[in-house]
Scaffold this active site. Structure first.
Site, PDB file in Angstrom:
ATOM      1  N   GLU A  41      37.491  47.865  29.211  1.00 43.22           N
ATOM      2  CA  GLU A  41      36.431  47.185  28.453  1.00 43.22           C
ATOM      3  C   GLU A  41      35.133  47.171  29.254  1.00 43.22           C
ATOM      4  O   GLU A  41      35.141  47.326  30.480  1.00 43.22           O
ATOM      5  CB  GLU A  41      36.852  45.768  28.085  1.00 43.22           C
ATOM      6  N   ASP A 154      37.294  27.194  18.180  1.00 40.69           N
ATOM      7  CA  ASP A 154      36.965  28.302  19.075  1.00 40.69           C
ATOM      8  C   ASP A 154      38.236  28.935  19.641  1.00 40.69           C
ATOM      9  O   ASP A 154      38.795  28.481  20.639  1.00 40.69           O
ATOM     10  CB  ASP A 154      36.044  27.829  20.209  1.00 40.69           C
ATOM     11  N   ALA A 157      38.581  36.011  19.348  1.00 36.69           N
ATOM     12  CA  ALA A 157      39.028  37.088  18.455  1.00 36.69           C
ATOM     13  C   ALA A 157      39.989  38.034  19.175  1.00 36.69           C
ATOM     14  O   ALA A 157      40.718  38.785  18.526  1.00 36.69           O
ATOM     15  CB  ALA A 157      37.820  37.861  17.934  1.00 36.69           C
ATOM     16  N   LYS A 175      41.925  32.144  31.999  1.00 31.01           N
ATOM     17  CA  LYS A 175      41.337  31.140  32.878  1.00 31.01           C
ATOM     18  C   LYS A 175      41.678  29.742  32.400  1.00 31.01           C
ATOM     19  O   LYS A 175      41.809  29.502  31.204  1.00 31.01           O
ATOM     20  CB  LYS A 175      39.826  31.298  32.906  1.00 31.01           C
TER      21      LYS A 175
HETATM   22  N1  PSU Z   1      37.335  36.842  30.790  1.00 30.62           N
HETATM   23  C1  PSU Z   1      36.799  37.250  31.968  1.00 30.62           C
HETATM   24  N2  PSU Z   1      35.737  38.079  31.968  1.00 30.62           N
HETATM   25  C2  PSU Z   1      35.193  38.525  30.813  1.00 30.62           C
HETATM   26  C3  PSU Z   1      35.797  38.115  29.583  1.00 30.62           C
HETATM   27  C4  PSU Z   1      36.852  37.283  29.615  1.00 30.62           C
HETATM   28  O1  PSU Z   1      37.250  36.858  33.023  1.00 30.62           O
HETATM   29  O2  PSU Z   1      34.205  39.262  30.863  1.00 30.62           O
HETATM   30  C5  PSU Z   1      35.253  38.679  28.309  1.00 30.62           C
HETATM   31  C6  PSU Z   1      36.232  39.720  27.762  1.00 30.62           C
HETATM   32  O3  PSU Z   1      35.487  40.797  27.249  1.00 30.62           O
HETATM   33  C7  PSU Z   1      36.930  38.980  26.646  1.00 30.62           C
HETATM   34  C8  PSU Z   1      35.806  38.114  26.143  1.00 30.62           C
HETATM   35  O4  PSU Z   1      37.436  39.835  25.654  1.00 30.62           O
HETATM   36  O5  PSU Z   1      35.147  37.677  27.325  1.00 30.62           O
HETATM   37  C9  PSU Z   1      36.279  36.940  25.334  1.00 30.62           C
HETATM   38  O6  PSU Z   1      35.167  36.293  24.813  1.00 30.62           O
HETATM   39  P1  PSU Z   1      35.319  35.171  23.703  1.00 30.62           P
HETATM   40  O7  PSU Z   1      36.011  34.040  24.389  1.00 30.62           O
HETATM   41  O8  PSU Z   1      33.918  34.866  23.291  1.00 30.62           O
HETATM   42  O9  PSU Z   1      36.128  35.779  22.601  1.00 30.62           O
HETATM   43 MN    MN Z   2      34.820  32.057  21.122  1.00 35.51          MN
END
Ligand code: PSU
Ligand code: MN
Length: 329
Positions: A41, A154, A157, A175
């Site tokens: 990614e 929240d 996705a 985390k």
């Molecule tokens: N966790 C990390 N570093 C990141 C992400 C998550 O330690 O960069 C990023 C990843 O791309 C993950 C996204 O898919 O955050 C999830 O974001 P959200 O919680 O907005 O869906």
């Molecule tokens: Mn989110």
């Protein structure tokens, strides 16, 4: 049953920088030859790591996949075109440009139509990997159920896409800024198996042990590949698979520092009213700015370890697939 990867028209394979999707030559060749390929990614580079470190780390992640025995395919959208595999100039644009948007699955079609540039999350990278027939994917941390999700709704996705996309994702757990048991429950509801790699504990990203058990334990890359293969045969492969690879105990972030940062980070979010897609990048930045380099060190180490393991799994899977198809005819 998950939709099969749609066959790609020949024109899509031409790396001419036009059209909505191009596959780098090295990646297309590896896929055609049945070699192991690992999707990577790009949000982790553009939004997860600081400038100045991200480009170097992006290259190191690709090298770690190669060391594991597979071909890396970093995925991002540049000027409306999805690239499966980035050359050096593209990686540089991704890591240094100011207008890189965090693109989750729902954003891909919009950004492509509008000719924008963006980085892909776990959700969108998984979807695109499946689109081109890549079965293994490495990242740092998975998105999950956020604390307070019962009120905010929240939930990343990432989870919904994993529920419908047959890719194996190697991560270091989630985390503890997230609701860890809630995330594990949700993955169970979505029928996504979670395999601890050489551990009984579900890792907590910066921490080797989140305090919650991993539902399954595997000991080798070969076993992870065997899981994917068995799911194929049993036609229970409509969802993805999570392989959770912990940092060694002596490489984790000091738990006292970690707990303090989580508390302060969550307070900061509440105070600033940050929500939606900004939550994860804002918390990561807070950690990196306030841990004296520890969170960055751990983040880089775990991503590299995941890339290496994903490379080994992809290599094992390609061997398994070749062996099986030659013995079954
Ligand atoms: N966790 C990390 N570093 C990141 C992400 C998550 O330690 O960069 C990023 C990843 O791309 C993950 C996204 O898919 O955050 C999830 O974001 P959200 O919680 O907005 O869906
Ligand atoms: Mn989110």
């Amino acid at each position: 049953m998950a939709p099969a990867a749609r066959p790609l028209a020949d024109s899509l394979q031409v790396h001419d920088g036009h059209g909505p999707l191009v596959i780098a030559n090295a990646v297309a060749a590896a896929l055609a030859a049945g070699q192991g390929v690992v999707a990577l990614e790009s949000t982790i580079l553009s939004h997860g790591l600081p400038r100045g470190d991200n480009l170097r780390v992006g290259r190191e992640i690709e090298a770690a996949v190669r060391a594991g025995g597979a071909v890396p395919a970093t995925i991002a959208m540049l000027n409306g075109t999805v690239h499966i595999g980035l050359d050096d100039a593209a990686l540089e644009q991704l890591c240094s440009s100011d207008d890189i948007i965090k693109l989750s699955m729902r954003d891909l079609g919009v950004a492509a139509a509008l000719g924008l540039s963006g980085a892909t999350t776990v959700a969108s990278t998984s979807a695109l990997a499946h689109r081109v027939g890549i079965r293994v994917f490495a990242t740092g941390g998975l998105g999950g159920v956020h604390r307070g999700a019962a009120e905010t709704f929240d939930v990343s996705a990432d989870l919904g896409v994993l529920a419908t996309t047959p890719v194996l994702v190697v991560c270091a757990g989630v985390k503890s800024i997230l609701d860890v048991p809630g995330t594990l429950e949700y993955l169970e509801t979505l029928s996504v198996p979670v395999l601890g790699y050489r551990t009984d504990a579900f890792p907590g990203f910066y921490l080797s042990d989140s305090g919650y058990a991993a539902p399954w334990r595997i000991e080798s890359a070969a076993q992870a590949a065997a899981v994917v293969h068995a799911r194929d045969v049993l036609a229970t492969d409509s969802a993805g698979v999570v392989v959770a690879n912990p940092l060694p105990l002596d490489r984790q972030v000091d738990p006292t520092l970690h707990d303090r940062l989580v508390t302060q980070g969550l307070e900061l979010l509440a105070r600033k009213g940050i929500h939606g897609k900004e939550v994860t990048p804002a918390l990561l930045e807070f950690f990196h700015d306030n841990s004296g380099g520890e969170s960055l060190r751990a983040n880089i180490e775990l991503v590299l370890a995941n890339a290496r393991l994903a490379g080994e799994i992809a290599a094992a899977l390609s061997e398994l697939t070749v062996t099986q198809s030659s013995t079954s005819v």
